[in-house]
Design a protein around this motif. Sequence first.
Motif: not given
Length: 331
Positions: A62-82
């Motif tokens: 909703k906010k397009l904010d990758d910092k909010l992904l930290a509780p449940r998303v790790q690399e490489p998914a974090l880089e992909m989503r970011s």
Amino acid sequence: MSRLPRLTVVTVGLVSLLAGCAPALPQPTPPPAPAVAPAAVTPGQSSRVLEDLGTVLAAADKKLDDKLLAPRVQEPALEMRSAEYVRAKATDGKREPTALPTTSQATIVPRTEAWPRTQLVVTDQPADLQAQRILVLKQDGPRDQYMLWGWSRLLPGVQMPQTARPEIGSPVVAPDSDALLVSPQDAIAQYADVLTKDTKSKYDDDFADNASRDEINDLRKRNEKAVKGSGKYEETYTAEDEPVVSLGTIDGGAIVVGQLTSLAKTTLTLDGAKVPISDPFYRALSGKKTANKSFLRTSTDILVLYVPPAGSDAPMSVLAFESVITDAKAS
């Protein structure tokens, strides 16, 4: 007053005597060890993980904010989503992040007592009727949360191989296992070679045809044609370390999940030639509007393969493939 100490001594002696004559209390014995390791996660636990993941994704998307992904998303998914958030912002929301349903149609759970533990979730179809996803959820240690490690898209016409029920769990296959037609780590590396060299790869006949490979080859041909006469276009695929997980199937084969990194490079060879960077996403990643010498695009790819058991005549097959552009550089 002198009798009290004597009575106390007699009482203590009586208690000691009774304790010495009493039979030993029965001692609990541990249950016998199971013949195989139990399923690493119950269906109920898996549902709660997906629910939490859905909440985190919804808030971050909703906010397009990758910092909010930290509780449940790790690399490489974090880089992909970011990177997808960068794309959405650069295109004013016209190219939204990949839809990732967090309701499951099937769950493939590892049968293990060790960590890390990785389960696969075949999702329901997204609301936009795109292909179903395979979510790769990984738990690094006993006190860690299950995290989204990556996702991939089921290819058209794919039938997932049969696996054990979630209550039982599927056996974890070692990266160098010789119980399969090809070890999991070799299978991922060999498919990377096929994507790089196409029909010139010595492993070309070892893999069944699939839609993702056709799309990759079609795009490569278009890019080669676009720079013909002014430069050259090269595309390579590399397997990253060993597969994140390989889970056994009912027939003795395995579902193997790994990560590839693909590099697509355009190098200009004609004096004065330039590559205009018109795509706002590429501009956002590279920080430039024109490439005078070269343009390099990096993608993170999540590959899901089926590898038959040793001795099988069947080819290996791609079940799911996802490619997300995560970086671009212009010089």
